[in-house]
Design a protein around this motif. Sequence first.
Motif, PDB file in Angstrom:
ATOM      1  N   ALA A 231      71.492  36.429  35.238  1.00  0.00           N
ATOM      2  CA  ALA A 231      70.560  35.664  34.406  1.00  0.00           C
ATOM      3  C   ALA A 231      69.812  36.635  33.501  1.00  0.00           C
ATOM      4  N   GLY A 232      69.577  36.232  32.252  1.00  0.00           N
ATOM      5  CA  GLY A 232      68.900  37.125  31.321  1.00  0.00           C
ATOM      6  C   GLY A 232      69.844  38.069  30.604  1.00  0.00           C
ATOM      7  N   SER A 233      71.157  37.955  30.879  1.00  0.00           N
ATOM      8  CA  SER A 233      72.156  38.726  30.144  1.00  0.00           C
ATOM      9  C   SER A 233      72.707  37.845  29.031  1.00  0.00           C
ATOM     10  N   THR A 234      73.650  38.387  28.262  1.00  0.00           N
ATOM     11  CA  THR A 234      74.263  37.598  27.199  1.00  0.00           C
ATOM     12  C   THR A 234      75.493  36.844  27.688  1.00  0.00           C
ATOM     13  N   GLY A 235      75.801  36.925  28.990  1.00  0.00           N
ATOM     14  CA  GLY A 235      76.984  36.279  29.540  1.00  0.00           C
ATOM     15  C   GLY A 235      76.789  34.794  29.792  1.00  0.00           C
ATOM     16  N   GLY A 236      77.909  34.120  30.071  1.00  0.00           N
ATOM     17  CA  GLY A 236      77.873  32.700  30.372  1.00  0.00           C
ATOM     18  C   GLY A 236      78.014  32.454  31.864  1.00  0.00           C
ATOM     19  N   GLY A 237      78.382  31.222  32.213  1.00  0.00           N
ATOM     20  CA  GLY A 237      78.543  30.869  33.618  1.00  0.00           C
ATOM     21  C   GLY A 237      77.247  30.449  34.279  1.00  0.00           C
TER      22      GLY A 237
ATOM     23  N   ASP B 192      56.115  38.587  22.098  1.00  0.00           N
ATOM     24  CA  ASP B 192      56.299  39.998  22.451  1.00  0.00           C
ATOM     25  C   ASP B 192      57.427  40.163  23.473  1.00  0.00           C
ATOM     26  N   THR B 193      57.552  39.207  24.389  1.00  0.00           N
ATOM     27  CA  THR B 193      58.638  39.245  25.361  1.00  0.00           C
ATOM     28  C   THR B 193      59.983  39.135  24.664  1.00  0.00           C
ATOM     29  N   ALA B 194      60.091  38.188  23.735  1.00  0.00           N
ATOM     30  CA  ALA B 194      61.342  38.032  22.996  1.00  0.00           C
ATOM     31  C   ALA B 194      61.669  39.290  22.205  1.00  0.00           C
ATOM     32  N   ARG B 195      60.653  39.908  21.596  1.00  0.00           N
ATOM     33  CA  ARG B 195      60.885  41.142  20.845  1.00  0.00           C
ATOM     34  C   ARG B 195      61.350  42.267  21.762  1.00  0.00           C
ATOM     35  N   ALA B 196      60.771  42.349  22.973  1.00  0.00           N
ATOM     36  CA  ALA B 196      61.172  43.391  23.915  1.00  0.00           C
ATOM     37  C   ALA B 196      62.643  43.248  24.298  1.00  0.00           C
ATOM     38  N   ILE B 197      63.080  42.010  24.508  1.00  0.00           N
ATOM     39  CA  ILE B 197      64.480  41.774  24.856  1.00  0.00           C
ATOM     40  C   ILE B 197      65.383  42.131  23.680  1.00  0.00           C
ATOM     41  N   TRP B 198      64.961  41.779  22.470  1.00  0.00           N
ATOM     42  CA  TRP B 198      65.763  42.110  21.301  1.00  0.00           C
ATOM     43  C   TRP B 198      65.830  43.616  21.071  1.00  0.00           C
TER      44      TRP B 198
ATOM     45  N   SER C  55      87.619  52.170  27.906  1.00  0.00           N
ATOM     46  CA  SER C  55      86.527  52.668  28.752  1.00  0.00           C
ATOM     47  C   SER C  55      85.173  52.353  28.143  1.00  0.00           C
ATOM     48  N   VAL C  56      85.058  52.547  26.824  1.00  0.00           N
ATOM     49  CA  VAL C  56      83.808  52.200  26.142  1.00  0.00           C
ATOM     50  C   VAL C  56      83.510  50.716  26.312  1.00  0.00           C
ATOM     51  N   ALA C  57      84.539  49.885  26.138  1.00  0.00           N
ATOM     52  CA  ALA C  57      84.346  48.441  26.281  1.00  0.00           C
ATOM     53  C   ALA C  57      83.878  48.090  27.690  1.00  0.00           C
ATOM     54  N   VAL C  58      84.495  48.684  28.703  1.00  0.00           N
ATOM     55  CA  VAL C  58      84.124  48.384  30.090  1.00  0.00           C
ATOM     56  C   VAL C  58      82.673  48.764  30.351  1.00  0.00           C
ATOM     57  N   VAL C  59      82.264  49.956  29.898  1.00  0.00           N
ATOM     58  CA  VAL C  59      80.896  50.421  30.140  1.00  0.00           C
ATOM     59  C   VAL C  59      79.882  49.473  29.515  1.00  0.00           C
ATOM     60  N   PHE C  60      80.107  49.084  28.266  1.00  0.00           N
ATOM     61  CA  PHE C  60      79.104  48.261  27.581  1.00  0.00           C
ATOM     62  C   PHE C  60      79.182  46.799  27.988  1.00  0.00           C
ATOM     63  N   MET C  61      80.338  46.332  28.443  1.00  0.00           N
ATOM     64  CA  MET C  61      80.383  44.990  29.016  1.00  0.00           C
ATOM     65  C   MET C  61      79.574  44.939  30.310  1.00  0.00           C
ATOM     66  N   LEU C  62      79.688  45.990  31.125  1.00  0.00           N
ATOM     67  CA  LEU C  62      78.902  46.052  32.359  1.00  0.00           C
ATOM     68  C   LEU C  62      77.409  46.120  32.054  1.00  0.00           C
ATOM     69  N   LEU C  63      77.030  46.971  31.100  1.00  0.00           N
ATOM     70  CA  LEU C  63      75.616  47.100  30.745  1.00  0.00           C
ATOM     71  C   LEU C  63      75.063  45.785  30.198  1.00  0.00           C
ATOM     72  N   SER C  64      75.861  45.062  29.428  1.00  0.00           N
ATOM     73  CA  SER C  64      75.396  43.808  28.832  1.00  0.00           C
ATOM     74  C   SER C  64      75.413  42.662  29.827  1.00  0.00           C
ATOM     75  N   GLY C  65      76.137  42.820  30.930  1.00  0.00           N
ATOM     76  CA  GLY C  65      76.181  41.782  31.944  1.00  0.00           C
ATOM     77  C   GLY C  65      74.975  41.763  32.857  1.00  0.00           C
ATOM     78  N   VAL C  66      74.114  42.769  32.731  1.00  0.00           N
ATOM     79  CA  VAL C  66      72.897  42.874  33.543  1.00  0.00           C
ATOM     80  C   VAL C  66      71.734  42.243  32.777  1.00  0.00           C
ATOM     81  N   ASN C  67      70.761  41.723  33.492  1.00  0.00           N
ATOM     82  CA  ASN C  67      69.565  41.146  32.892  1.00  0.00           C
ATOM     83  C   ASN C  67      68.904  42.159  31.954  1.00  0.00           C
ATOM     84  N   LEU C  68      68.818  41.828  30.672  1.00  0.00           N
ATOM     85  CA  LEU C  68      68.271  42.761  29.692  1.00  0.00           C
ATOM     86  C   LEU C  68      66.801  43.062  29.948  1.00  0.00           C
ATOM     87  N   GLN C  69      66.092  42.164  30.619  1.00  0.00           N
ATOM     88  CA  GLN C  69      64.685  42.404  30.907  1.00  0.00           C
ATOM     89  C   GLN C  69      64.516  43.590  31.860  1.00  0.00           C
ATOM     90  N   LEU C  70      65.540  43.861  32.675  1.00  0.00           N
ATOM     91  CA  LEU C  70      65.446  44.983  33.617  1.00  0.00           C
ATOM     92  C   LEU C  70      65.408  46.319  32.885  1.00  0.00           C
TER      93      LEU C  70
END
Length: 484
Positions: free
Chosen positions: A346-352, A179-185, A239-254
């Motif tokens: 952590a929890g985002s789709t980014g690396g590092g 269920d956790t994995a589904r919530a993240i997806w 601008s669209v790219a910047v907004v969604f890169m920022l959103l995707s850089g945050v922990n998706l669980q949040l």
Amino acid sequence: MGTLAVVALVGRMVVLFALLMLVPLAFAFGGHDAAQPAFVDALLVTLGCGLAMSLLTRRFRRELQPRDGFVLVGMTWALLPAFGALPLVLAVPGLSLTDAYFEAMSGFTATGATALSGLDALPLSVNVWRCFMMWVGGLGIIVLAVAILPMLGVGGTQLFKAETTGPVKDQKLTPRIADTARAIWVAYGLLSVACFGAYRWAGMSWADAFMHMNTTVSLGGFSSHDASLGHWNSLAIESVAVVFMLLSGVNLQLYFASWRARSPVPLWRNTEARAFIGVLAGSIALISVYLSAQGAHPDFLLALRHTVFHVVSVATTTGYATYDYAQWPLFAPLWIIMLGCFATCAGSTGGGIKMVRLLLLLEQARREMVRIVHPNVINPVVLGGRVVSDRVMQGVIAFMMAYGATLIGLTLLLLFSGLDVVTAFTAVIACVNNIGPGLGEVGPAVNYGGLSDFQTWVCTFAMMLGRLELLSVLVLFTPAFWRK
């Protein structure tokens, strides 16, 4: 017996992966492009291999043990890019097996390093496949499998812990790991739909909007054009790219936690998310002023536009480019590449290494300095109002030691092979941290196609190591792991 049980599950993963090829195949049939036979053949070969692996080992199926999760993740991430490379080899004339595997690994690990040129002339389905692999790999096909294959049982927890990023892997949003994995997806899917619509609104075609949605929310950075997003020279698209890169850089669980609380408070209170935004904002201000002072651009607004886009793109490990930032004074491109080593959450789709590890290391350094002055004081590491256990801190320190050794070792290998120091070092930084472009011969205006086969394989291994956070792969090479 244990390995055969893992092979049985890998077979299911390969079958699932084969079915994903129906997406580019639909584009191939819809556009009547020349890659139709390549995708049909690749799908049949992949499906046949997956079914054979699964059927021949079905009597060995059992519940996964703790170590099996790491074996399964390692085998999956080594094998699936080989099948992902099949349609590329069959559809792109002159593409070697080495470069095809590199391209597929780069897509699957959401790195964005490419060995291909002439992207504008490739069949649409080939570009769709490159980008779609990135979307699937961005969050991890293992997490997807845990979400839709609850029969993995206890083993699902081991897979989830081996696959997910960050030092703290025991936190679950829901009682059941599936269920956790589904919530993240779900969070990932909603971001994807919103990003697709925003790109279409900003002026992209339906196909380009789909492809760049795949590579934006996955923080991967592949494009269907050699000029990347610079192909459009559009402030709206950037601008669209910047907004969604920022959103995707945050922990998706949040996002799930905020939805459950019906409030953005969980997002704002998160120490790592605030540090992520703060570091990027400070870097944008610093580099914009620096470039203006150095005369790198004719006016401040243009410098600000390029700075905002490329700081966010590289720091989030996406790797899009609208300008050859390697031409900036050296401090600026090196700074943004260094940001790609740690900026994402952590929890985002980014690396590092992730922002949380940097924060923990800074807290540990502060703790040690206090201990020098006051040897007997009780001074635990605290992050976000919570005491961090010594076990977590030991894991972070072990990870950083492996990280440093990996960067040095792989850089020396590339230097041994004949690369110059700037290219070798930034190629390793870019691949281990899943950034994509480096500097020198692998800068944003060129690609990895000029590397030798040996150099390409080193970079390929670096991408896999970085995507699975080093220790999940390196543990497979230790004798203790295989000892009963």
